[in-house]
Scaffold this active site. Structure first.
Site, PDB file in Angstrom:
ATOM      1  N   HIS A   1       0.773  -1.160   0.023  1.00  0.00           N
ATOM      2  CA  HIS A   1      -0.072   0.004   0.085  1.00  0.00           C
ATOM      3  C   HIS A   1       0.860   1.307   0.092  1.00  0.00           C
ATOM      4  O   HIS A   1       0.532   2.285  -0.632  1.00  0.00           O
ATOM      5  CB  HIS A   1      -0.948   0.070   1.482  1.00  0.00           C
ATOM      6  CG  HIS A   1      -1.807  -0.875   1.449  1.00  0.00           C
ATOM      7  ND1 HIS A   1      -2.021  -1.836   2.566  1.00  0.00           N
ATOM      8  CD2 HIS A   1      -2.941  -1.407   0.595  1.00  0.00           C
ATOM      9  CE1 HIS A   1      -3.178  -2.508   2.320  1.00  0.00           C
ATOM     10  NE2 HIS A   1      -3.551  -2.434   0.982  1.00  0.00           N
TER      11      HIS A   1
ATOM     12  N   ARG B   1      -1.613  -6.073  -8.208  1.00  0.00           N
ATOM     13  CA  ARG B   1      -0.769  -7.100  -7.692  1.00  0.00           C
ATOM     14  C   ARG B   1      -0.516  -7.917  -8.813  1.00  0.00           C
ATOM     15  O   ARG B   1       0.544  -7.922  -9.977  1.00  0.00           O
ATOM     16  CB  ARG B   1      -0.852  -7.684  -6.443  1.00  0.00           C
ATOM     17  CG  ARG B   1      -0.676  -6.897  -5.225  1.00  0.00           C
ATOM     18  CD  ARG B   1      -1.257  -7.492  -4.111  1.00  0.00           C
ATOM     19  NE  ARG B   1      -2.741  -7.334  -3.993  1.00  0.00           N
ATOM     20  CZ  ARG B   1      -3.403  -7.749  -3.113  1.00  0.00           C
ATOM     21  NH1 ARG B   1      -2.877  -7.904  -1.989  1.00  0.00           N
ATOM     22  NH2 ARG B   1      -4.791  -7.458  -3.428  1.00  0.00           N
TER      23      ARG B   1
HETATM   24  P1  ADP Z   1      -9.939  -3.618  -0.525  1.00  0.00           P
HETATM   25  O1  ADP Z   1     -10.891  -4.445   0.605  1.00  0.00           O
HETATM   26  O2  ADP Z   1     -10.498  -2.394  -0.828  1.00  0.00           O
HETATM   27  O3  ADP Z   1      -9.535  -4.381  -1.473  1.00  0.00           O
HETATM   28  P2  ADP Z   1      -7.330  -3.583   0.507  1.00  0.00           P
HETATM   29  O4  ADP Z   1      -6.707  -2.742   1.588  1.00  0.00           O
HETATM   30  O5  ADP Z   1      -6.885  -4.973   0.331  1.00  0.00           O
HETATM   31  O6  ADP Z   1      -8.406  -2.898   0.276  1.00  0.00           O
HETATM   32  O7  ADP Z   1      -6.357  -2.623  -0.956  1.00  0.00           O
HETATM   33  C1  ADP Z   1      -6.645  -1.576  -1.274  1.00  0.00           C
HETATM   34  C2  ADP Z   1      -6.013  -1.580  -2.605  1.00  0.00           C
HETATM   35  O8  ADP Z   1      -4.498  -1.672  -2.741  1.00  0.00           O
HETATM   36  C3  ADP Z   1      -6.543  -2.439  -3.849  1.00  0.00           C
HETATM   37  O9  ADP Z   1      -6.268  -1.874  -4.851  1.00  0.00           O
HETATM   38  C4  ADP Z   1      -5.308  -3.415  -3.599  1.00  0.00           C
HETATM   39  O10 ADP Z   1      -5.523  -4.286  -4.843  1.00  0.00           O
HETATM   40  C5  ADP Z   1      -4.340  -2.855  -3.435  1.00  0.00           C
HETATM   41  N1  ADP Z   1      -3.172  -3.615  -2.933  1.00  0.00           N
HETATM   42  C6  ADP Z   1      -3.361  -4.322  -1.820  1.00  0.00           C
HETATM   43  N2  ADP Z   1      -2.064  -4.533  -1.259  1.00  0.00           N
HETATM   44  C7  ADP Z   1      -1.306  -4.296  -2.390  1.00  0.00           C
HETATM   45  C8  ADP Z   1       0.173  -4.509  -3.011  1.00  0.00           C
HETATM   46  N3  ADP Z   1       0.669  -5.546  -2.108  1.00  0.00           N
HETATM   47  N4  ADP Z   1       0.498  -4.094  -3.810  1.00  0.00           N
HETATM   48  C9  ADP Z   1      -0.176  -3.338  -4.677  1.00  0.00           C
HETATM   49  N5  ADP Z   1      -1.648  -3.161  -4.406  1.00  0.00           N
HETATM   50  C10 ADP Z   1      -1.922  -3.672  -3.256  1.00  0.00           C
END
Ligand code: ADP
Length: 159
Positions: free
Chosen positions: A17, A90
């Site tokens: 993130h 990802r």
């Molecule tokens: P949600 O429940 O909305 O998916 P997350 O906190 O899991 O919330 O993810 C928020 C955003 O960040 C999403 O677009 C997700 O694909 C992206 N994301 C999560 N982990 C990673 C990572 N390791 N690298 C890139 N993007 C990520």
């Protein structure tokens, strides 16, 4: 003026993130990381904790704001007069869900665009659930979450 929102659960914020926030902040002047408060999901951390973790993780990025919202993202975007949604990608596995959400948001609000940023490949396996699973079993989460919040995540499962 481009005003962007990076919405998500951030339960907790990971280095993946943080990588996306860093990239967004380098491109746009006005970036808000918005924690989704969803009563149907049972988060490990409260919305306040998740916001605090993001604030501490982004302390060296002065332009980045942290907020929370519930309900529809498009309503929150309208309220904040924001016009760009940032999401992270990802692997292929993220694509279908992200594609559906972006399409739905575009249908609900024509003036809101979604852009996707890719993390460094080293974070492409990383998720909040994996961090929690590791911490639960006493695994080392160094480098997987911002250093400033590492101990708080470990403490959650420290029995
Ligand atoms: P949600 O429940 O909305 O998916 P997350 O906190 O899991 O919330 O993810 C928020 C955003 O960040 C999403 O677009 C997700 O694909 C992206 N994301 C999560 N982990 C990673 C990572 N390791 N690298 C890139 N993007 C990520």
């Amino acid at each position: 003026m481009i005003k962007c929102v990076y919405p998500g659960s951030f339960d907790p914020i990971t280095s993946g993130h943080l990588d996306i926030i860093c990239r967004a902040a380098a491109m746009f002047d006005d970036v808000t990381v918005a924690v989704l408060v969803n009563k149907n999901k049972k988060p490990a951390f409260t919305a306040e904790q998740r916001m605090d973790f993001i604030r501490r993780g982004t302390a060296n990025m002065p332009g980045v704001k942290v907020d929370s919202f519930s309900g529809l993202l498009v309503d929150y975007m309208r309220e904040k007069r924001a016009n760009l949604v940032i999401r992270g990608l990802r692997a292929i596995s993220d694509f279908e869900y992200e594609f559906q959400m972006a399409a739905m948001n575009a249908k609900l609000a024509k003036n809101i665009e979604t852009i996707f940023l890719m993390t460094d490949i080293s974070h492409s396996f990383l998720s909040s659930s994996m961090v929690k699973e590791l911490a639960y079993h006493g695994g080392d989460i160094t480098g997987l979450v911002p250093d400033a919040i590492k101990e708080d995540v470990i403490q959650l499962y420290d029995r």
